[in-house]
Enzyme design. Structure first.
Site, PDB file in Angstrom:
ATOM      1  N   LYS A 200     -24.534 -37.840 -44.527  1.00  0.00           N
ATOM      2  CA  LYS A 200     -25.186 -37.018 -43.504  1.00  0.00           C
ATOM      3  C   LYS A 200     -25.080 -35.574 -43.958  1.00  0.00           C
ATOM      4  O   LYS A 200     -24.043 -34.945 -43.814  1.00  0.00           O
ATOM      5  CB  LYS A 200     -24.497 -37.214 -42.151  1.00  0.00           C
ATOM      6  N   GLU A 275     -11.899 -31.607 -45.853  1.00  0.00           N
ATOM      7  CA  GLU A 275     -11.813 -30.345 -46.582  1.00  0.00           C
ATOM      8  C   GLU A 275     -12.398 -29.287 -45.660  1.00  0.00           C
ATOM      9  O   GLU A 275     -13.597 -29.256 -45.408  1.00  0.00           O
ATOM     10  CB  GLU A 275     -12.569 -30.433 -47.904  1.00  0.00           C
ATOM     11  N   CYS A 309     -15.553 -21.718 -48.560  1.00  0.00           N
ATOM     12  CA  CYS A 309     -14.351 -22.048 -47.789  1.00  0.00           C
ATOM     13  C   CYS A 309     -13.101 -21.396 -48.365  1.00  0.00           C
ATOM     14  O   CYS A 309     -12.177 -21.037 -47.624  1.00  0.00           O
ATOM     15  CB  CYS A 309     -14.170 -23.557 -47.701  1.00  0.00           C
ATOM     16  N   GLU A 405     -11.527 -17.191 -39.708  1.00  0.00           N
ATOM     17  CA  GLU A 405     -12.491 -17.332 -40.803  1.00  0.00           C
ATOM     18  C   GLU A 405     -13.846 -16.778 -40.370  1.00  0.00           C
ATOM     19  O   GLU A 405     -14.470 -17.297 -39.442  1.00  0.00           O
ATOM     20  CB  GLU A 405     -12.631 -18.800 -41.207  1.00  0.00           C
TER      21      GLU A 405
END
Length: 501
Positions: A200, A275, A309, A405
């Protein structure tokens, strides 16, 4: 749709043909519309205009894809294929990706906004290298023999051994920042071990996944081994996460969504690797090559528009060098050309979406309220979803600018006085994905490395990835590892066997 394609930046004809076609999902060996007929728009971040349309999958479509993957894993030519054949198919897929590397890079550029040149050199090439690396593991998956004691049956003889077997049907959900590369990080170990996959892709960036599906079929993989369902996370992603016939979930994306997927996995005891997010520190020590460190710090945060990331989004510099390093980073940022990633002279492209642009710029606006100083940048513009590379100083270590973040081209920078303080500041965050140290004192560096709580530590470089090196995080940055031999463990189960002779 063609209006979103810049006329003065020519495309490979194969790219143009792919972008303008009516896209369908791959389930089994068939290209299908969503059962409901629903579609969703895909936009070009550089213009904000609609680029293409893809099916909007719902639970019924996901269930069909999982059923196709289950059939392929349980009883198909794939289920009986030998390791050497799995190896050769992965090599064939990598060769096809190399053949179409320019097309794949242009698709990533148009759908994601990143530089086509960077996509070719980084995203596509690393995907190819990783698949070839994983191809070698197909023939090297080993078990072991064990000399058992069995004290309750002292007069009998036994043969004990341990098998490592493919885990089964893999549900893979990937983020939009590196659509092709993240898909290959999931696909490589799954296919090497003999698993089947339902992918997906992110809502915003499904196009390279559909092109990858074409190449998988062309490579000769049996029906159902690789399936691609396009749709939203709320519908298709949730359906895949909750499907009890999925043996393993692997997700790359935000920590908040990762927690939801992890909880869904536990309901079915589905194996899971995550992750997730990061707020990685960049540490510039007293003895560092300051020009190299400034250039490295700029690259660590502004590469891929900061949508990485493990981006080096927190910069800590030894106090006496702080002002000079910040000035150098700001000069680099001010000299970066922003624009369409198809233009080879462009250094930074747009953010992925209007929503992401609003989110990132919201942090910059909040920085003013919190008393931070904007050393450079601090502006947004269009058309498209652009935010200028920004450096913030005079920030609070415990405040949201440092702790959360941002996932954009926004760097927060602070000075430190000694190495102990630098390590304390580096670890003072809920994330632990990556960190970099800039120094020529390798004795000091090696003493620091064990004290830094992150899955990767780079020295005099940042976000440097190799297929042989495991990648993943400590703390809220995830569970498990991508790449390297460690990835094989996450796509296999161990079976203990004891034979009484």
């Amino acid at each position: 749709m063609s209006s979103s394609l810049p006329p003065n930046l020519p495309l490979n004809p194969k790219t143009l043909e792919f972008i303008q076609r009516r896209h369908k999902m791959l389930i089994g060996e068939q290209w299908l519309n969503a059962a409901s007929g629903a579609t969703m728009s895909v936009r070009n971040p550089a213009t904000g205009e609609v680029l293409s349309e893809v099916p909007r999958a719902a639970k019924a479509d996901v269930d069909s894809a999982v059923q196709a993957a289950r059939q392929a894993f349980d009883d198909s030519p794939w289920s009986r294929m030998r390791p050497r054949e799995r190896q050769n198919l992965l090599w064939r897929l990598a060769d096809l990706m190399e053949r179409d590397a320019e097309v794949l890079a242009e698709i990533e550029c148009l759908n994601n906004g990143k530089s086509a040149q960077v996509a070719r050199l980084m995203d596509v090439q690393l995907s190819i290298d990783f698949l070839r690396y994983m191809a070698g593991w197909a023939t090297k998956i080993e078990g072991s023999c064990v000399d058992v004691s069995m004290p309750l049956m002292p007069d009998d003889q036994f043969h004990g051994f341990i098998r490592r077997e493919a885990i089964g049907v893999v549900g893979a959900i990937v983020a939009w920042n590196f659509p092709l590369l993240l898909a290959c990080w999931k696909l490589g170990p799954a296919l090497a071990t003999g698993c089947t996959v339902v992918l997906k892709p992110a809502d915003e960036t499904p196009l390279s996944a559909l092109k990858l599906g074409e190449l998988v079929l062309e490579a000769g993989y049996p029906a159902g081994v690789f399936n691609v369902v396009t749709g939203t996370g709320i519908e298709a992603g949730a359906a895949l996460s909750h499907n009890p016939d999925v043996d393993k979930l692997t997700f790359t994306g935000s920590t908040e969504v990762g927690k939801q997927i992890g909880k869904a996995a536990m309901d079915n005891m589905t194996r899971v690797t995550l992750e997730l997010g990061g707020k990685s520190p960049t540490l510039v020590l007293e003895d560092a090559d300051l020009q190299q460190a400034a250039a490295g710090a700029a690259s660590a945060i502004f590469f891929n528009q900061g949508q990485v990331c493990c981006a080096g989004s927190r910069l800590y510099v030894q106090r006496k060098h702080f002002d000079n390093v910040i000035a150098d980073v700001a000069n680099i940022a001010n000299g970066m050309k922003l624009g369409n990633g198809l233009d080879p002279s462009v250094a930074m492209g747009p953010l992925i979406s209007a929503r992401q642009q609003k989110r990132v710029f919201g942090y910059i606006e909040r920085s003013r309220e919190l008393g931070a100083t904007i050393a450079c940048g601090g502006e947004q513009f269009g058309p498209g979803y652009f935010v200028k590379p920004t450096v913030l100083v005079d920030v609070d270590q415990r405040g949201p600018l440092v702790q959360e973040e941002i996932f954009g081209p926004v760097l927060v920078a602070m000075p430190f006085d000694d190495i102990d303080e630098a390590i304390r500041l580096a670890n003072d965050n809920r994330y632990g994905l990556g960190a970099s140290i800039w120094s020529n004192n390798l004795a000091a560096v090696h003493k620091m490395i064990p004290r830094i709580k992150s899955g990767s530590v780079w020295v005099n470089c940042h976000s440097a990835l190799d297929p042989a090196l495991p990648f993943g995080g400590y703390k809220m940055s995830g569970v498990g590892r991508e790449m390297g031999a460690a990835a094989i463990e996450h796509y296999t189960e161990l079976k203990s066997v004891l034979v009484r002779l």
